[in-house]
Design a protein around this motif. Structure first.
Motif, short mmCIF file in Angstrom:
data_model
loop_
_atom_site.label_atom_id
_atom_site.label_comp_id
_atom_site.label_asym_id
_atom_site.label_seq_id
_atom_site.Cartn_x
_atom_site.Cartn_y
_atom_site.Cartn_z
N ASP A 169 0.19 0.93 2.47
CA ASP A 169 -1.13 0.34 2.62
C ASP A 169 -1.79 0.08 1.27
OD1 ASP A 169 -0.87 0.18 5.33
OD2 ASP A 169 -2.09 1.94 5.77
N LEU A 170 -1.56 0.94 0.30
CA LEU A 170 -2.08 0.68 -1.06
C LEU A 170 -1.46 -0.60 -1.62
CD1 LEU A 170 -2.18 4.26 -2.62
CD2 LEU A 170 -4.13 2.82 -1.97
N LEU A 171 -0.17 -0.77 -1.41
CA LEU A 171 0.49 -1.99 -1.88
C LEU A 171 -0.05 -3.22 -1.15
CD1 LEU A 171 4.16 -0.71 -2.20
CD2 LEU A 171 2.56 -1.21 -4.06
N LYS A 172 -0.31 -3.10 0.14
CA LYS A 172 -0.86 -4.22 0.91
C LYS A 172 -2.28 -4.54 0.46
CE LYS A 172 0.95 -2.38 4.75
NZ LYS A 172 1.15 -2.12 6.18
N ILE A 173 -3.05 -3.52 0.09
CA ILE A 173 -4.40 -3.75 -0.43
C ILE A 173 -4.32 -4.53 -1.74
CG2 ILE A 173 -6.38 -2.59 -1.52
CD1 ILE A 173 -6.05 -0.38 0.65
N VAL A 174 -3.44 -4.12 -2.64
CA VAL A 174 -3.27 -4.82 -3.92
C VAL A 174 -2.86 -6.27 -3.67
CG1 VAL A 174 -1.86 -4.93 -6.02
CG2 VAL A 174 -2.79 -2.73 -5.26
N LEU A 175 -1.91 -6.48 -2.77
CA LEU A 175 -1.46 -7.82 -2.47
C LEU A 175 -2.57 -8.67 -1.85
CD1 LEU A 175 0.92 -9.81 -2.40
CD2 LEU A 175 1.56 -8.84 -0.18
N ALA A 176 -3.33 -8.10 -0.91
CA ALA A 176 -4.43 -8.83 -0.27
C ALA A 176 -5.50 -9.21 -1.30
CB ALA A 176 -5.05 -8.00 0.85
N VAL A 177 -5.83 -8.30 -2.20
CA VAL A 177 -6.82 -8.59 -3.24
C VAL A 177 -6.31 -9.69 -4.15
CG1 VAL A 177 -7.97 -7.64 -5.29
CG2 VAL A 177 -7.96 -6.34 -3.15
N ALA A 178 -5.05 -9.60 -4.57
CA ALA A 178 -4.49 -10.62 -5.48
C ALA A 178 -4.48 -12.00 -4.82
CB ALA A 178 -3.08 -10.21 -5.91
N VAL A 179 -4.03 -12.08 -3.58
CA VAL A 179 -3.98 -13.36 -2.89
C VAL A 179 -5.39 -13.89 -2.63
CG1 VAL A 179 -3.26 -14.53 -0.76
CG2 VAL A 179 -1.71 -12.92 -1.89
N ALA A 180 -6.30 -13.02 -2.22
CA ALA A 180 -7.68 -13.44 -1.96
C ALA A 180 -8.33 -13.96 -3.24
CB ALA A 180 -8.49 -12.28 -1.38
N ARG A 181 -8.08 -13.30 -4.35
CA ARG A 181 -8.65 -13.75 -5.63
C ARG A 181 -8.08 -15.11 -6.02
NH1 ARG A 181 -12.80 -11.76 -8.20
NH2 ARG A 181 -11.75 -11.94 -10.18
N GLY A 182 -6.78 -15.31 -5.80
CA GLY A 182 -6.17 -16.59 -6.13
C GLY A 182 -6.67 -17.71 -5.24
#
Length: 192
Positions: A169-182
């Motif tokens: 879930d921590l990895l999914k949070i990082v991925l969601a934040v990165a994609v959302a920011r992009g």
């Protein structure tokens, strides 16, 4: 400069100013993203690990609180009418045989809403996006583990429904934040 009550990113601002058809399309697309992500799973007991949480957080962060929660509700409606959108391609009726995931599914609504709400109120800044995703995940886990505890007890619910998922879930949070920011830097065409 955005005020605390404006949508948070260029994407959510352009979506907010779009017509109703575009908003409906965004909600439906969000529901389909969640459905597709549910098919990416790693078997765990009693709850599988899927990419749904990534998609739920991303939908909330990008669409905002109301539209993000609406996308989750549409996803759950798709499952309720029998479409095979749940993990493993199961329809909602399968929850009667395998109810362990029901609390997590309900938690998706709150997760998308909270992630979107915090992102909206923090003008899309990185810290706000991260806090929104973390709080959204916390809401999801609270619902999921609480319901699971009614089935297998609190200690087992934490042991099997929370602890094994922390790293993923921590990895999914990082991925969601990165994609959302992009994606958040993009705007929908003004003609939509």
């Amino acid at each position: 400069m955005t005020t605390p009550h404006q949508p948070s990113t260029a994407f959510t601002r352009s979506l907010a100013s779009s017509n109703r058809a575009v908003k409906v399309a965004a909600v439906v697309f969000g529901s389909l993203l969640i459905a597709a992500s549910s098919q990416i799973e790693v078997p765990f007991f009693p709850v599988p690990m899927t990419m749904q949480t990534f998609a739920v957080l991303l939908v909330g962060l990008l669409l905002g609180a109301r539209l993000g929660a609406a996308a989750v509700l549409v996803y759950l409606a798709e499952a309720a009418i029998g479409l095979p959108v749940l993990s493993g391609g199961l329809p909602m009726v399968a929850l009667f045989a395998k109810p362990a995931t029901a609390g997590y599914l309900v938690g998706f609504i709150g997760a998308a809403f909270v992630a979107g709400f915090v992102a909206e109120r923090t003008a899309g800044r990185l810290a706000g996006t991260v806090v929104g995703a973390v709080l959204g995940e916390a809401v999801l886990m609270a619902f999921g583990v609480a319901f699971l505890a009614t089935l297998i007890g609190a200690e087992s619910a934490v042991k099997y429904g929370f602890l094994p998922f922390i790293l993923g879930d921590l990895l999914k949070i990082v991925l969601a934040v990165a994609v959302a920011r992009g994606i958040g830097r993009l705007s929908l065409p003004a003609t939509l």
